[in-house]
Design a protein around this motif. Structure first.
Motif, PDB file in Angstrom:
ATOM      1  N   LEU A 286     -32.296  19.670  49.121  1.00  0.00           N
ATOM      2  CA  LEU A 286     -33.162  20.712  49.675  1.00  0.00           C
ATOM      3  C   LEU A 286     -34.129  21.264  48.630  1.00  0.00           C
ATOM      4  O   LEU A 286     -35.324  21.431  48.893  1.00  0.00           O
ATOM      5  N   MET A 287     -33.625  21.541  47.447  1.00  0.00           N
ATOM      6  CA  MET A 287     -34.448  22.170  46.420  1.00  0.00           C
ATOM      7  C   MET A 287     -35.545  21.248  45.899  1.00  0.00           C
ATOM      8  O   MET A 287     -36.607  21.712  45.494  1.00  0.00           O
ATOM      9  N   GLY A 288     -35.302  19.931  45.926  1.00  0.00           N
ATOM     10  CA  GLY A 288     -36.251  19.008  45.317  1.00  0.00           C
ATOM     11  C   GLY A 288     -37.030  18.173  46.287  1.00  0.00           C
ATOM     12  O   GLY A 288     -37.620  17.165  45.894  1.00  0.00           O
ATOM     13  N   GLY A 289     -37.086  18.560  47.545  1.00  0.00           N
ATOM     14  CA  GLY A 289     -37.781  17.769  48.548  1.00  0.00           C
ATOM     15  C   GLY A 289     -39.291  17.848  48.445  1.00  0.00           C
ATOM     16  O   GLY A 289     -39.850  18.636  47.675  1.00  0.00           O
ATOM     17  N   VAL A 290     -39.961  17.018  49.238  1.00  0.00           N
ATOM     18  CA  VAL A 290     -41.426  17.059  49.299  1.00  0.00           C
ATOM     19  C   VAL A 290     -41.893  18.450  49.694  1.00  0.00           C
ATOM     20  O   VAL A 290     -42.868  18.971  49.167  1.00  0.00           O
ATOM     21  N   THR A 291     -41.190  19.044  50.639  1.00  0.00           N
ATOM     22  CA  THR A 291     -41.394  20.456  50.975  1.00  0.00           C
ATOM     23  C   THR A 291     -40.144  21.182  50.499  1.00  0.00           C
ATOM     24  O   THR A 291     -39.152  21.292  51.222  1.00  0.00           O
TER      25      THR A 291
END
Length: 328
Positions: A286-291
């Motif tokens: 979650l923290m490193g996603g595209v969004t």
């Protein structure tokens, strides 16, 4: 700990930790001593973003809520907490009478309620200014212009910093932000929705909207966030109340999709590669996603919190992220 900026206005934007701590059950299901221990550990680890609401947790005792805000107010006072800790709270879903709920008797989002409820939240929290104030649920009985203007007035007066929305249709968020922009007043900068690694059905009727789940990140909201990078997504219930790791808390029907087995297998594979727990992989994803999202985690013990804190330093490789993204 790592940090990111929420908001765009230099006068109100804040740097917050990439992991937010939910205080929903503090003061009710989680006793004061345990709540203080969790909060202290979070701050010790560099956490700076705590989340609550004016209706937490009314369902625990059949009341109207406010216990979480009150506990945070006592904790802030006892620890001498200043403005370094960003407190987010919400209004609009507090029951108007004990024994009722936000589904049948919510306070709503009229100008009068927004002003009065924000003032009560400031009193309970012991804050001159609320750092971030959300519209908790929609109120379609009130003109959107009235709601937007009322929130904007609080920012203009200095009693609220940033504004956000939770459990709103994407078109309602966009319409509200358009109204605010046209009037030259602050609009929503932060969106809080349920979001996790497993896909969730959003077509099933919900208690808030007969047209489907209004509180989860679905295709419309995901697309909206992708093209509006100044908006911040705060992802509540990212670990789905323990369902990833606890057989006694199975995923509900909303997660019963053809993609689920493949995605769960990918999670376990990446967890084995990294030496992390499945929960930590979910949070890192979650923290490193595209969004990128800011996971909002709950904890009933310091040990639970520590597991989430350790996820902040988990760096997934491009290959691991591709494995997770393409699974299912």
């Amino acid at each position: 700990m790592r940090y990111r900026t929420i908001g765009t206005d230099p006068r109100t934007r804040r740097d917050v930790s990439v992991l937010s701590l939910g205080a929903m059950l503090f003061g009710t299901a989680t006793d004061e001593a345990t709540s203080y221990a969790i909060l202290d550990r979070y701050v010790e680890a560099g956490g700076t973003f705590v989340d609550t609401s004016d209706n937490y947790a009314f369902w625990q005792n059949g009341g109207q809520g406010g216990e979480s805000e009150e506990l945070l107010g006592r904790w802030r006072h006892s620890r001498g907490i200043g403005d370094k800790i960003v407190i987010a709270t919400k209004l609009g879903a507090r029951p108007l009478a004990p024994g009722t709920s936000y589904t049948d008797n919510a306070e709503g989002l009229s100008a009068k309620v927004i002003r009065e409820s924000a003032e009560r939240s400031r009193e309970r929290l012991g804050m001159d200014r609320l750092d971030l104030l959300y519209a908790h649920i929609e109120d379609r009985t009130v003109p959107l212009e009235e709601t937007v203007e009322a929130f904007g007035e609080l920012v203009a007066e200095g009693s609220v910093g940033l504004l956000g929305a939770s459990n709103h249709r994407a078109w309602r968020v966009e319409r509200a932000r358009g109204i605010a922009a046209a009037a030259g007043i602050p609009g929503y900068d932060v969106l809080q929705y349920h979001h996790t690694y497993l896909a969730r059905r959003t077509d099933l009727p919900s208690e808030l909207d007969p047209d489907g789940d209004i509180g989860s990140v679905g295709p419309d909201l995901a697309s909206y966030l992708r093209v509006e990078p100044t908006l911040t997504l705060v992802a509540y219930s990212p670990l789905v109340k323990g369902s990833y790791t606890r057989p006694d808390k199975p995923f509900g029907p909303a997660y019963d999709l053809p993609s689920a087995p493949g995605r769960l297998a990918a999670l376990r594979e990446v967890a084995a590669q990294t030496g992390a727990t499945v929960n930590q992989v979910v949070l890192a994803w979650l923290m490193g996603g595209v969004t990128p999202a800011i996971p909002l985690v709950g904890a009933s013990s310091v040990a639970q919190l520590d597991e989430s804190i350790e996820a902040v330093e988990l760096e997934l490789t491009d290959e691991q992220r591709a494995r997770l993204d393409q699974a299912g």
